[in-house]
Design a protein around this motif. Structure first.
Motif, PDB file in Angstrom:
ATOM      1  N   ALA A   1       0.830  -1.216   0.000  1.00 56.66           N
ATOM      2  CA  ALA A   1       0.000   0.000   0.000  1.00 56.66           C
ATOM      3  C   ALA A   1       0.860   1.259   0.000  1.00 56.66           C
ATOM      4  O   ALA A   1       0.567   2.231  -0.713  1.00 56.66           O
ATOM      5  CB  ALA A   1      -0.929  -0.005   1.216  1.00 56.66           C
ATOM      6  N   VAL A   2       1.922   1.267   0.785  1.00 55.67           N
ATOM      7  CA  VAL A   2       2.812   2.429   0.855  1.00 55.67           C
ATOM      8  C   VAL A   2       3.514   2.644  -0.484  1.00 55.67           C
ATOM      9  O   VAL A   2       3.622   3.776  -0.983  1.00 55.67           O
ATOM     10  CB  VAL A   2       3.834   2.252   1.994  1.00 55.67           C
ATOM     11  N   ALA A   3       3.996   1.558  -1.089  1.00 61.50           N
ATOM     12  CA  ALA A   3       4.678   1.676  -2.388  1.00 61.50           C
ATOM     13  C   ALA A   3       3.733   2.175  -3.466  1.00 61.50           C
ATOM     14  O   ALA A   3       4.107   2.989  -4.322  1.00 61.50           O
ATOM     15  CB  ALA A   3       5.274   0.326  -2.786  1.00 61.50           C
ATOM     16  N   GLU A   4       2.504   1.696  -3.434  1.00 62.59           N
ATOM     17  CA  GLU A   4       1.514   2.128  -4.428  1.00 62.59           C
ATOM     18  C   GLU A   4       1.151   3.605  -4.244  1.00 62.59           C
ATOM     19  O   GLU A   4       0.913   4.313  -5.233  1.00 62.59           O
ATOM     20  CB  GLU A   4       0.249   1.278  -4.317  1.00 62.59           C
ATOM     21  N   LYS A   5       1.119   4.052  -3.000  1.00 63.23           N
ATOM     22  CA  LYS A   5       0.735   5.451  -2.738  1.00 63.23           C
ATOM     23  C   LYS A   5       1.665   6.430  -3.447  1.00 63.23           C
ATOM     24  O   LYS A   5       1.227   7.450  -3.989  1.00 63.23           O
ATOM     25  CB  LYS A   5       0.732   5.718  -1.232  1.00 63.23           C
ATOM     26  N   ILE A   6       2.962   6.110  -3.471  1.00 62.43           N
ATOM     27  CA  ILE A   6       3.922   6.999  -4.125  1.00 62.43           C
ATOM     28  C   ILE A   6       4.170   6.584  -5.575  1.00 62.43           C
ATOM     29  O   ILE A   6       4.292   7.427  -6.466  1.00 62.43           O
ATOM     30  CB  ILE A   6       5.261   7.010  -3.355  1.00 62.43           C
ATOM     31  N   GLY A   7       4.233   5.291  -5.815  1.00 55.38           N
ATOM     32  CA  GLY A   7       4.606   4.806  -7.144  1.00 55.38           C
ATOM     33  C   GLY A   7       3.503   4.891  -8.178  1.00 55.38           C
ATOM     34  O   GLY A   7       3.763   5.091  -9.371  1.00 55.38           O
ATOM     35  N   LYS A   8       2.247   4.724  -7.759  1.00 59.19           N
ATOM     36  CA  LYS A   8       1.125   4.795  -8.693  1.00 59.19           C
ATOM     37  C   LYS A   8       0.743   6.251  -8.899  1.00 59.19           C
ATOM     38  O   LYS A   8       0.295   6.917  -7.962  1.00 59.19           O
ATOM     39  CB  LYS A   8      -0.073   4.021  -8.125  1.00 59.19           C
ATOM     40  N   VAL A   9       0.911   6.732 -10.100  1.00 59.27           N
ATOM     41  CA  VAL A   9       0.571   8.133 -10.383  1.00 59.27           C
ATOM     42  C   VAL A   9      -0.336   8.184 -11.608  1.00 59.27           C
ATOM     43  O   VAL A   9      -0.301   7.283 -12.456  1.00 59.27           O
ATOM     44  CB  VAL A   9       1.843   8.975 -10.634  1.00 59.27           C
ATOM     45  N   PRO A  10      -1.157   9.231 -11.709  1.00 52.42           N
ATOM     46  CA  PRO A  10      -2.039   9.357 -12.871  1.00 52.42           C
ATOM     47  C   PRO A  10      -1.242   9.439 -14.169  1.00 52.42           C
ATOM     48  O   PRO A  10      -0.072   9.833 -14.177  1.00 52.42           O
ATOM     49  CB  PRO A  10      -2.795  10.667 -12.599  1.00 52.42           C
TER      50      PRO A  10
ATOM     51  N   PHE B   1       4.414  -2.970  -7.236  1.00 57.28           N
ATOM     52  CA  PHE B   1       4.931  -1.961  -6.309  1.00 57.28           C
ATOM     53  C   PHE B   1       5.163  -2.600  -4.945  1.00 57.28           C
ATOM     54  O   PHE B   1       4.269  -3.215  -4.373  1.00 57.28           O
ATOM     55  CB  PHE B   1       3.942  -0.794  -6.153  1.00 57.28           C
ATOM     56  N   TYR B   2       6.380  -2.420  -4.439  1.00 58.78           N
ATOM     57  CA  TYR B   2       6.684  -2.965  -3.121  1.00 58.78           C
ATOM     58  C   TYR B   2       7.796  -2.141  -2.487  1.00 58.78           C
ATOM     59  O   TYR B   2       8.683  -1.617  -3.176  1.00 58.78           O
ATOM     60  CB  TYR B   2       7.118  -4.428  -3.209  1.00 58.78           C
TER      61      TYR B   2
END
Length: 741
Positions: A459-468, A559-560
């Motif tokens: 979840a933490v990795a996705e919060k920063i790594g996943k971007v629009p 993402f991890y």
């Protein structure tokens, strides 16, 4: 009618053309090595694999190209010219220089007494047919800072250190009047100060005295020093930490989400003191569960650039040896104000999940919190509540366990790998002497914690790594795991097929991993289990820290990161700081600086793992030293040109059966098939074979056990006949192959 032979190229012409293409390709890519498949593909000779293989062997035999590893070829280095590489010193005298993945021999007389790891300028001799090239060191460009650990020998005339190192054969001569209080028989650390060309032994100085040789503390400190790891904490850092107070003021609490009234507990090993994660759970009005993964807020107390931070950054990780933990942070922090001890208010950084009964995450948020743990559970206590449903907080633990099982099933369905390897643990007395060996089992309580830590890290990795789309992700620390080595995976697939298992060595990673998991499950209890499990693990890449996200192959997630253990891992502290920086609207961090620290953290993690394994080996040898002459059953766990390694079933201690002790025949090493084969008897010793061995030698200095193979009549040093294994569907074919021998 006679065919016109000129209508197609002759065999001679095709060989010439292939040779020209091979040499042109290798010269163009002269810094890399390739196998025959890669070369055939590159020169558009996919239909002529055997021709390519035969020609590569011929070119290598004539020193026209180099075979730098089994089946890997490259263009020859420029012989008779100068080059730069890294010196490899070995205690057996077989020194070399490493240049572009190739090792070239260096005689001691031509070494300038360079030490292992030194960057050197060398002259390489011109190639001659049938003669291995040699190099001569012309200059030591960069001397690697290093120390040596060993035993002090002090007499009337001279003092010297006898190194334990496999990288130095010579003793180090010391000044008898500058031994830092060391005495004959002490374990010590020394540094080489000068090594004159005409002298056989270097001269040096004592850096530290570790204690008496053979004493537990001295030997554990020696292991740490061997890997360049600290074995004591700087006094000024300890003092700086002691000045820090918990500082949980009403003003600080007001900035955070308050979980002090929600059921919260920790689950850790029974001997743990640094509790850096806790779980909370409550039922929401809509019937869903809110699960909080609460992590010690170390970065609230450790400010960037402080002496504590610099020390933690340099250490990068806590080190776990058999009998002790060498913490990354001072004890006042790691076991005190940061540790999530029960019935104490603690500052935390948390990932909060709203989950339905099927463990689907409906909503999540990440932020700073304050908690008060209600209970400290050991894994055994939590497991008892899972198995019986009785005891305090049994309902909450079982709800979390049910959610964790669903999360785990979903992970494996999505292609996550499922390795399950027993971990060795020792019961030791007050002096550090091992009394017994046991295996650490991973039960539901362990897996419960693991699953929610994975969920938080993702979840933490996705919060920063996943971007629009169209936006650029900010610099972040990722924990990545690259795809397996294609050659090793292909070899595993080929070997597994002999036992009736199908592994998809190519294709989508999900399908590859599912086939690996299927094999790992189906092979349990069979004779080839150890062999195939080991080969599967060895085919995998190492996980590392980096800013370049390539996903995590083993977990099958894009993402991890590592967020859940900031007390013992510096990358987790980096993640906490970056999370807060971006939550506060800060700009992207300097990628180069973050990447440098990622690289350092990965390197230190590897050193710490090596030290842990060395401490286990030492205790295994110490434990088996009292069992010389005893006979055990085991499995061949490694095959090398110098012998076979055997892992004992009873205690997982591993020892070597030297090839010199296999006196009945001359044995050839087959690297590709992981076996030794007798030239006359054709007897094979293969990875995974079951054998009986007798404990022959136990060398604590080398941390090495030697075994002797025991034949069916009980005699040592006589090879066992290879066991007949039931390979199921392949049994008829196996019998047929044996008849052909």
């Amino acid at each position: 009618m006679k065919k016109n032979s000129s209508s197609r190229p002759s065999k001679r012409m095709r060989k010439t053309e292939l040779q020209e293409k091979i040499l042109a390709f290798l010269e163009k890519e002269k810094r890399q090595a390739f196998n025959y498949k890669q070369i055939a593909y590159a020169i558009d000779a996919k239909d002529f694999h055997m021709d390519v293989i035969n020609l590569l062997d011929e070119l290598a035999a004539n020193d026209i190209i180099q075979e730098v590893g089994l089946g890997r070829y490259k263009a020859p280095a420029n012989r008779g010219t100068e080059n730069v590489g890294f010196f490899i010193r070995r205690s057996n005298g077989k020194n070399a220089v490493l240049i572009d993945d190739e090792q070239i021999m260096v005689a001691e007389r031509n070494s300038m007494h360079a030490l292992n790891g030194d960057k050197v300028r060398v002259m390489i001799s011109a190639a001659r047919k049938g003669v291995e090239p040699e190099a001569q060191v012309l200059e030591i460009l960069e001397a690697k800072d290093q120390v040596f650990i060993g035993e002090l020998k002090v007499d009337r005339n001279v003092a010297r250190l006898v190194p334990d190192s496999k990288f130095l054969a010579a003793d180090i001569i010391l000044n008898r009047n500058k031994l830092r209080g060391g005495k004959d028989g002490d374990k010590a650390i020394a540094r080489i100060t000068i090594w004159k060309d005409e002298e056989m032994c270097p001269r040096g100085e004592v850096v530290d005295i570790l204690g008496r040789k053979g004493e537990n503390n001295a030997e554990m400190h020696a292991i740490l020093a061997e890997f360049g790891l600290p074995y004591k904490y700087p006094e000024n850092v300890e003092k700086a930490a002691d000045k820090i107070s918990a500082g949980i003021t009403p003003e600080e609490v007001a900035k955070r989400e308050d979980f002090r009234g929600i059921t919260t507990f920790t689950i850790d090993p029974r001997d743990a003191k640094d509790f850096d994660d806790a779980l909370s759970i409550r039922v929401l009005a809509n019937g869903n569960y809110e699960v909080g993964v609460h992590i010690a807020d170390v970065t609230h107390y450790v400010t960037p650039g402080s002496v504590i931070d610099k020390e933690a950054q340099n250490r990068a990780t806590s080190v776990y040896l058999v009998d002790r933990t060498i913490p990354m942070l001072p004890e006042h922090l790691c076991n005190g104000i940061c540790s999530l001890r029960p019935n104490e208010e603690k500052l935390t950084f948390s990932a909060i999940f709203e989950m339905d009964a099927q463990a689907n995450v409906v909503n999540s948020r990440i932020g700073r919190t304050v908690i008060r743990s209600d209970r400290r559970f050991t894994y055994e206590e939590a497991q008892q509540r899972i198995e019986t449903g009785e005891g305090d907080f049994a309902t909450e633990i079982n709800v979390l366990n049910g959610l964790a099982k669903q999360l785990r099933k979903r992970r494996y369905d999505n292609g996550a790998l499922e390795f399950d390897r027993a971990e060795v643990r020792f019961d030791i007395d007050e002096t550090g002497r091992p009394l017994s060996v046991y295996f650490k089992e991973s039960k539901d309580a362990n897996k419960l914690i693991e699953e929610f830590m994975l969920l938080a890290n993702i979840a933490v990795a996705e919060k920063i790594g996943k971007v629009p789309s169209g936006k650029k992700a900010k610099t972040f620390v990722y924990r990545v795991h690259d795809t397996p080595d294609a050659d090793k995976l292909s070899n595993l697939s080929s070997i597994a097929s002999r036992f009736g298992f199908k592994i998809n060595a190519e294709g989508r990673s999900t399908e590859v991993n599912k086939s690996l998991n299927r094999m790992l499950r189906d092979v349990k209890g069979r004779g080839e289990e150890t062999m195939l499990s080991m080969l599967a693990i060895r085919s995998m890449a190492k996980a590392i820290y980096t800013t370049a996200n390539v996903g995590h192959y083993g977990l099958a997630v894009p993402f991890y990161t590592h967020f859940t253990s900031p007390i013992r891992r510096y990358p987790d502290m980096m993640v906490h700081r970056l999370l807060q920086r971006y939550a506060d609207g800060g700009r992207s961090a300097d990628k180069i600086k973050v990447e440098e620290q990622c690289k350092h953290s990965s390197d230190m993690e590897q050193l710490a793992a090596n030290a842990e394994r060395a401490s286990i080996r030492y205790k295994q040898v110490e434990y088996m030293r009292d069992r010389l002459g005893q006979v055990y059953e085991g499995v061949i766990s490694g095959v090398t040109e110098w012998g076979v390694y055997v892992e004992l079933n009873e205690n997982l201690c591993e020892g070597l059966v030297p090839v010199r002790d296999l006196a009945d025949d001359y044995y050839d090493y087959d690297e590709k098939n992981y076996c030794l084969t007798g030239r006359k008897t054709h007897r094979k010793y293969t990875l995974g074979d079951r054998v009986k061995v007798q404990v022959a030698r136990a060398d604590l200095d080398k941390k090495q056990l030697d075994f002797a193979l025991i034949s069916d009549d009980g005699n040592p040093n006589r090879p066992l006949p290879q066991e007949k294994k039931n390979h199921g569907r392949n049994q008829p074919r196996q019998k047929q192959r044996r008849k052909k021998r």
